[in-house]
Enzyme design. Structure first.
Site, PDB file in Angstrom:
ATOM      1  N   LYS A  84      63.771  24.944  27.785  1.00 51.55           N
ATOM      2  CA  LYS A  84      64.312  26.281  27.500  1.00 51.55           C
ATOM      3  C   LYS A  84      64.260  27.158  28.743  1.00 51.55           C
ATOM      4  CE  LYS A  84      61.539  29.507  25.626  1.00 51.55           C
ATOM      5  NZ  LYS A  84      61.385  30.882  26.110  1.00 51.55           N
ATOM      6  N   ASN A  85      63.076  27.233  29.356  1.00 52.10           N
ATOM      7  CA  ASN A  85      62.894  28.196  30.443  1.00 52.10           C
ATOM      8  C   ASN A  85      63.608  27.792  31.731  1.00 52.10           C
ATOM      9  OD1 ASN A  85      61.532  29.883  28.793  1.00 52.10           O
ATOM     10  ND2 ASN A  85      59.487  29.386  29.560  1.00 52.10           N
ATOM     11  N   ARG A 101      63.948  38.646  27.129  1.00 50.10           N
ATOM     12  CA  ARG A 101      63.707  39.203  28.461  1.00 50.10           C
ATOM     13  C   ARG A 101      64.474  38.486  29.564  1.00 50.10           C
ATOM     14  NH1 ARG A 101      59.939  42.200  30.305  1.00 50.10           N
ATOM     15  NH2 ARG A 101      59.927  40.902  32.149  1.00 50.10           N
ATOM     16  N   CYS A 156      57.031  43.529  25.399  1.00 53.09           N
ATOM     17  CA  CYS A 156      57.123  42.524  24.341  1.00 53.09           C
ATOM     18  C   CYS A 156      55.711  42.266  23.858  1.00 53.09           C
ATOM     19  CB  CYS A 156      57.794  41.255  24.831  1.00 53.09           C
ATOM     20  SG  CYS A 156      56.768  40.331  25.948  1.00 53.09           S
ATOM     21  N   ARG A 188      55.061  43.560  30.727  1.00 52.25           N
ATOM     22  CA  ARG A 188      56.016  42.739  31.460  1.00 52.25           C
ATOM     23  C   ARG A 188      57.082  43.552  32.204  1.00 52.25           C
ATOM     24  NH1 ARG A 188      57.719  37.694  27.900  1.00 52.25           N
ATOM     25  NH2 ARG A 188      58.141  36.772  29.904  1.00 52.25           N
ATOM     26  N   PRO A 189      56.699  44.299  33.219  1.00 53.58           N
ATOM     27  CA  PRO A 189      57.697  45.052  33.996  1.00 53.58           C
ATOM     28  C   PRO A 189      58.582  44.132  34.842  1.00 53.58           C
ATOM     29  CG  PRO A 189      55.486  45.325  34.928  1.00 53.58           C
ATOM     30  CD  PRO A 189      55.340  44.460  33.718  1.00 53.58           C
ATOM     31  N   VAL A 190      59.630  44.717  35.440  1.00 51.05           N
ATOM     32  CA  VAL A 190      60.531  43.932  36.312  1.00 51.05           C
ATOM     33  C   VAL A 190      60.569  44.541  37.720  1.00 51.05           C
ATOM     34  CG1 VAL A 190      61.989  42.936  34.505  1.00 51.05           C
ATOM     35  CG2 VAL A 190      62.557  45.185  35.438  1.00 51.05           C
ATOM     36  N   ASP A 191      59.490  45.258  38.087  1.00 54.79           N
ATOM     37  CA  ASP A 191      59.483  45.932  39.389  1.00 54.79           C
ATOM     38  C   ASP A 191      59.654  44.976  40.564  1.00 54.79           C
ATOM     39  OD1 ASP A 191      56.969  45.074  38.396  1.00 54.79           O
ATOM     40  OD2 ASP A 191      55.923  46.156  39.976  1.00 54.79           O
ATOM     41  N   LEU A 192      59.095  43.775  40.471  1.00 60.68           N
ATOM     42  CA  LEU A 192      59.231  42.833  41.596  1.00 60.68           C
ATOM     43  C   LEU A 192      60.676  42.381  41.769  1.00 60.68           C
ATOM     44  CD1 LEU A 192      56.124  40.459  41.362  1.00 60.68           C
ATOM     45  CD2 LEU A 192      56.324  42.737  42.324  1.00 60.68           C
ATOM     46  N   ASP A 227      51.796  29.380  28.942  1.00 60.03           N
ATOM     47  CA  ASP A 227      52.600  29.011  27.771  1.00 60.03           C
ATOM     48  C   ASP A 227      51.976  27.878  26.951  1.00 60.03           C
ATOM     49  OD1 ASP A 227      54.376  30.954  28.487  1.00 60.03           O
ATOM     50  OD2 ASP A 227      55.904  29.603  29.275  1.00 60.03           O
ATOM     51  N   ILE A 267      47.448  35.672  33.191  1.00 58.91           N
ATOM     52  CA  ILE A 267      48.850  36.017  33.496  1.00 58.91           C
ATOM     53  C   ILE A 267      49.313  37.222  32.677  1.00 58.91           C
ATOM     54  CG2 ILE A 267      51.229  35.159  33.637  1.00 58.91           C
ATOM     55  CD1 ILE A 267      49.394  33.541  35.434  1.00 58.91           C
ATOM     56  N   ARG A 301      63.148  30.021  18.516  1.00 63.07           N
ATOM     57  CA  ARG A 301      63.534  30.439  19.872  1.00 63.07           C
ATOM     58  C   ARG A 301      63.219  29.346  20.887  1.00 63.07           C
ATOM     59  NH1 ARG A 301      61.255  35.957  21.792  1.00 63.07           N
ATOM     60  NH2 ARG A 301      62.480  35.228  23.548  1.00 63.07           N
TER      61      ARG A 301
HETATM   62  C1  EPZ Z   1      58.368  33.215  32.598  1.00 66.44           C
HETATM   63  O1  EPZ Z   1      58.367  34.606  32.288  1.00 66.44           O
HETATM   64  C2  EPZ Z   1      58.532  32.497  31.287  1.00 66.44           C
HETATM   65  N1  EPZ Z   1      59.763  32.912  30.640  1.00 66.44           N
HETATM   66  C3  EPZ Z   1      57.343  32.770  30.358  1.00 66.44           C
HETATM   67  O2  EPZ Z   1      57.487  31.973  29.201  1.00 66.44           O
HETATM   68  C4  EPZ Z   1      56.054  32.372  31.088  1.00 66.44           C
HETATM   69  O3  EPZ Z   1      54.949  32.718  30.282  1.00 66.44           O
HETATM   70  C5  EPZ Z   1      55.959  33.094  32.433  1.00 66.44           C
HETATM   71  O4  EPZ Z   1      57.164  32.815  33.230  1.00 66.44           O
HETATM   72  C6  EPZ Z   1      54.757  32.676  33.266  1.00 66.44           C
HETATM   73  O5  EPZ Z   1      54.791  31.287  33.473  1.00 66.44           O
HETATM   74  C7  EPZ Z   1      60.911  32.370  30.982  1.00 66.44           C
HETATM   75  O6  EPZ Z   1      60.988  31.514  31.857  1.00 66.44           O
HETATM   76  C8  EPZ Z   1      62.117  32.819  30.241  1.00 66.44           C
HETATM   77  P1  EPZ Z   1      56.488  36.210  35.385  1.00 66.44           P
HETATM   78  P2  EPZ Z   1      58.520  35.695  33.438  1.00 66.44           P
HETATM   79  O7  EPZ Z   1      57.475  37.100  36.038  1.00 66.44           O
HETATM   80  O8  EPZ Z   1      59.379  35.155  34.501  1.00 66.44           O
HETATM   81  C9  EPZ Z   1      54.065  40.357  35.761  1.00 66.44           C
HETATM   82  C10 EPZ Z   1      57.583  31.489  26.884  1.00 66.44           C
HETATM   83  O9  EPZ Z   1      56.711  31.509  25.965  1.00 66.44           O
HETATM   84  N2  EPZ Z   1      55.293  40.890  36.406  1.00 66.44           N
HETATM   85  O10 EPZ Z   1      56.009  35.012  36.115  1.00 66.44           O
HETATM   86  O11 EPZ Z   1      58.896  36.969  32.789  1.00 66.44           O
HETATM   87  C11 EPZ Z   1      54.273  39.996  34.301  1.00 66.44           C
HETATM   88  O12 EPZ Z   1      54.122  41.120  33.480  1.00 66.44           O
HETATM   89  C12 EPZ Z   1      57.658  32.619  27.912  1.00 66.44           C
HETATM   90  O13 EPZ Z   1      58.436  30.599  26.971  1.00 66.44           O
HETATM   91  C13 EPZ Z   1      55.275  42.177  36.921  1.00 66.44           C
HETATM   92  O14 EPZ Z   1      54.255  42.891  36.859  1.00 66.44           O
HETATM   93  O15 EPZ Z   1      57.006  35.778  33.952  1.00 66.44           O
HETATM   94  C14 EPZ Z   1      53.220  38.948  34.118  1.00 66.44           C
HETATM   95  O16 EPZ Z   1      51.980  39.560  33.876  1.00 66.44           O
HETATM   96  C15 EPZ Z   1      56.718  33.740  27.610  1.00 66.44           C
HETATM   97  N3  EPZ Z   1      56.406  42.646  37.533  1.00 66.44           N
HETATM   98  C16 EPZ Z   1      53.167  38.217  35.451  1.00 66.44           C
HETATM   99  O17 EPZ Z   1      53.770  39.130  36.388  1.00 66.44           O
HETATM  100  C17 EPZ Z   1      57.530  41.873  37.643  1.00 66.44           C
HETATM  101  O18 EPZ Z   1      58.542  42.364  38.209  1.00 66.44           O
HETATM  102  C18 EPZ Z   1      53.938  36.900  35.535  1.00 66.44           C
HETATM  103  O19 EPZ Z   1      55.219  37.088  34.973  1.00 66.44           O
HETATM  104  C19 EPZ Z   1      57.537  40.574  37.122  1.00 66.44           C
HETATM  105  C20 EPZ Z   1      56.394  40.106  36.508  1.00 66.44           C
END
Ligand code: EPZ
Length: 424
Positions: A22-23, A99, A123, A128-132, A311, A333, A403
Site C-alpha cells: 500500500k505505502n 494523508r 489524524c 503529523r505536520p507537513v513542515d518538512l 507500522d 515515531i 484501507r
Molecule cells: C509513512 O507516513 C507511512 N504512510 C506511515 O504508515 C508510517 O507509519 C510512516 O511513514 C513512518 O514509517 C505512508 O507511507 C502512506 P513520516 P509519513 O513523514 O510519510 C513527523 C500506515 O499505517 N513529521 O516518516 O506521513 C511525523 O509527524 C501509515 O500505513 C513532521 O513532523 O511519515 C512523524 O512523527 C501510518 N513533519 C515523523 O515525522 C513533516 O513534515 C515521521 O513521519 C513530516 C513528518
C-alpha cells in the site's frame, strides 16, 4: 458498519499470499503526475486507500483505469495517463481521507509549476505536520503560502536543484522531494533521507520513467533533474507490513504458515525482534515460513528503517501479550500510537503505559471481547489478539482494515482461522 467475528484458538496453518505494498503504491500513483505518458503499475493491491488516490488523480484530470487480466482476486494493473491532467487543485474532501494525498504537491509543482493542495490535518496517531515537505520544496525555489486550509505553491520559473538536509527522517517528505527534484534544473541532494524500501521502489519506478537518481536506500539521495519523464511499467513491491502482520498472527496462534511472495530483505529489524521473541523465521525460495516455539518477552523500540517499523508496533504488542515474561515496547515515531492498549487490556492483556513506552507483562491466555480501534494497524493488532484469544472477539469499525489489508478474513480463513465478516 461491518464487523469481524473471530473464535480464537486455532493455529494458522497453510499459505498466505502477500500483496503489493500500500505505502509504495500510493506514492507510485502520484508519480503519474510527472509524465505526459502512461504509467502502468502491476501488483496493485485492492484497498480503499488505492481507490481514494485514484479518485484524487481523476479529480486532477488524469485518466485512471484498473485492469484485472487474471480475473477477480488477482493483483490489479493500474493504467494512468498523466497527459490528460487539467487541474492542479487537490480538494479537502479527498485529502482529508488520506494523508498520502499531500504527495501530489511535489509532482504538481515540478511538472505544472503550481499546486493548491488541502492540508491533511491531524489524524488518530498524532498531529503529523507537513513542515518538512514545505521547507524542502521552498529550498527548491517554490513560493508557498497557506490559505483557507490549503497549501498554495507556485514555481513560475520551475524548480531548481538544491541541498536539502532533513532535521529528522520523514518518509513522505523524502518521497515528495525526490519526485519534485526529478524535473528540477540541476542537482538536488537529499541528506538524512528516509531509507525505507518504499523509497527504493519509488526511485526504481522514477528511473524507469527516465529520472536520474542515485543513492535511494541510503541516507543521501542525489537527483539530477531532467527535461521530462516518459511513461513506464513498474511492479509494486510486496507489502512488508502485511508480511510482518501475518508473521505475527501465525506466531500468536502458535501456527506454521508460509508467506508467499514475501521479501524478508525488506523487513529490517522486525525479523530479529520476532526471533528474539521465539518466532522461527525461515527464508524459503518464494517467501518466508513462520513457526513458533515458546514465546518470550523482548524489548522493542520503533525507529526509521532499518529499525523496527512503527507500522508493526501494535501487532508486536499483541504478540508479546502472551509471551512469557515482560517486554518494553517504545514508540519513537508517533506521539499517540498506543490506542490499541486499552482494547488489548479489555482482552486480558497486562500493559502499563509510561509516556512513550508500554510495559507488557505476558499472560497465559487472552480472552475474547468486543473491541474497536481508531487506526489501521491498531485494528489488525486486535484481530491478531482475537485469533490467539479464547472465545469470541468482535472487532468493530473494520473500515480501517479495508484501507490496508486486502481480503484479510479470506486469507486468514484459508489457514484455518474461524473468522467471518458480518455486514452491518
Ligand atoms: C509513512 O507516513 C507511512 N504512510 C506511515 O504508515 C508510517 O507509519 C510512516 O511513514 C513512518 O514509517 C505512508 O507511507 C502512506 P513520516 P509519513 O513523514 O510519510 C513527523 C500506515 O499505517 N513529521 O516518516 O506521513 C511525523 O509527524 C501509515 O500505513 C513532521 O513532523 O511519515 C512523524 O512523527 C501510518 N513533519 C515523523 O515525522 C513533516 O513534515 C515521521 O513521519 C513530516 C513528518
Amino acid at each position: 458498519m461491518d464487523k469481524i467475528r473471530i473464535i480464537g484458538g486455532t493455529p494458522l496453518k497453510g499459505n498466505i499470499r502477500i500483496g503489493g505494498a500500500k505505502n509504495s503504491a500510493l506514492k507510485l500513483m502520484c508519480a503519474s503526475i510527472l509524465t505526459d505518458g502512461v504509467l502502468t503499475l502491476t501488483n496493485v493491491p485492492r484497498l480503499a486507500d488505492i481507490r481514494t488516490t485514484a479518485q484524487l488523480l481523476e479529480s486532477l484530470g488524469i485518466e485512471v483505469a484498473f485492469e484485472t487480466p487474471d480475473g477477480d482476486g488477482a493483483p490489479q494493473r493500474l493504467v494512468m495517463n498523466g497527459g490528460t491532467l487539467n487541474n492542479t487543485v487537490a480538494e479537502y474532501d479527498i485529502v482529508r481521507k488520506m494523508r498520502a494525498g499531500v504527495l501530489v504537491l511535489g509532482p504538481l509543482l515540478a511538472k505544472h509549476g503550481k499546486a493548491r493542495v488541502s492540508l491533511p490535518g491531524g489524524c488518530a496517531i498524532g498531529t503529523r505536520p507537513v513542515d518538512l515537505h514545505l521547507k524542502g520544496l521552498q529550498l527548491l525555489g517554490a513560493e508557498i503560502e497557506l490559505d483557507g486550509g490549503y497549501i498554495v505553491a507556485v514555481a513560475p520559473n520551475g524548480l531548481t536543484g538544491a541541498e536539502v538536509t532533513f532535521p529528522f527522517v520523514s518518509v513522505g517528505a523524502t518521497e515528495n522531494l525526490m519526485m519534485a527534484a526529478t524535473l528540477a534544473k540541476g542537482t538536488t541532494r537529499l541528506i538524512n533521507a528516509a531509507r525505507e524500501p518504499e523509497i527504493v521502489d519509488l526511485a526504481e519506478c522514477l528511473k524507469a520513467m527516465g529520472a536520474r537518481i542515485q543513492g535511494a536506500g541510503s541516507d543521501t539521495i542525489e537527483i539530477q533533474g531532467v527535461e521530462s519523464l516518459n511513461g513506464a511499467e513498474h511492479a509494486v513491491m510486496p507489502d512488508r507490513i502485511e508480511t510482518g502482520t501475518y508473521a505475527m498472527a501465525v506466531a500468536a496462534t502458535r501456527g506454521d504458515a508460509t508467506l508467499i511472495g514475501a521479501r524478508p530483505d525488506t523487513l529490517g529489524a522486525a525479523i530479529a525482534s520476532m526471533e528474539a521473541a521465539g518466532v522461527i523465521v525461515d527464508r524459503v525460495p518464494d517467501g518466508m515460513r513462520i513457526r513458533c516455539g515458546a514465546l518470550v518477552g523482548t524489548d522493542v523500540m520503533t525507529e526509521p528503517y532499518p529499525g523496527f517499523p512503527t507500522d508493526l508496533q501494535a501487532q508486536m504488542m499483541a504478540l508479546l501479550s502472551t509471551a512469557q515474561g515482560a517486554s518494553m515496547v517504545t514508540e519513537t515515531i508517533f506521539e499517540n500510537r498506543f490506542m490499541h492498549v486499552p482494547e488489548l487490556s479489555r482482552m486480558g492483556a497486562s500493559i502499563n503505559l509510561h509516556g512513550r513506552s508500554a510495559m507488557v507483562r505476558g499472560v497465559h491466555r487472552l480472552t475474547g471481547a468486543q473491541v474497536m480501534a481508531t487506526d489501521l494497524r491498531a485494528s489488525v493488532a486486535l484481530v491478531i489478539a482475537g485469533l490467539a484469544a479464547q472465545g469470541e472477539t468482535i472487532v468493530n469499525r473494520i473500515y480501517h482494515l479495508d484501507r490496508g489489508y486486502e481480503r484479510l478474513d479470506v486469507k486468514l480463513a484459508a489457514c484455518g482461522a474461524q473468522i467471518e465478516r458480518i455486514a452491518g
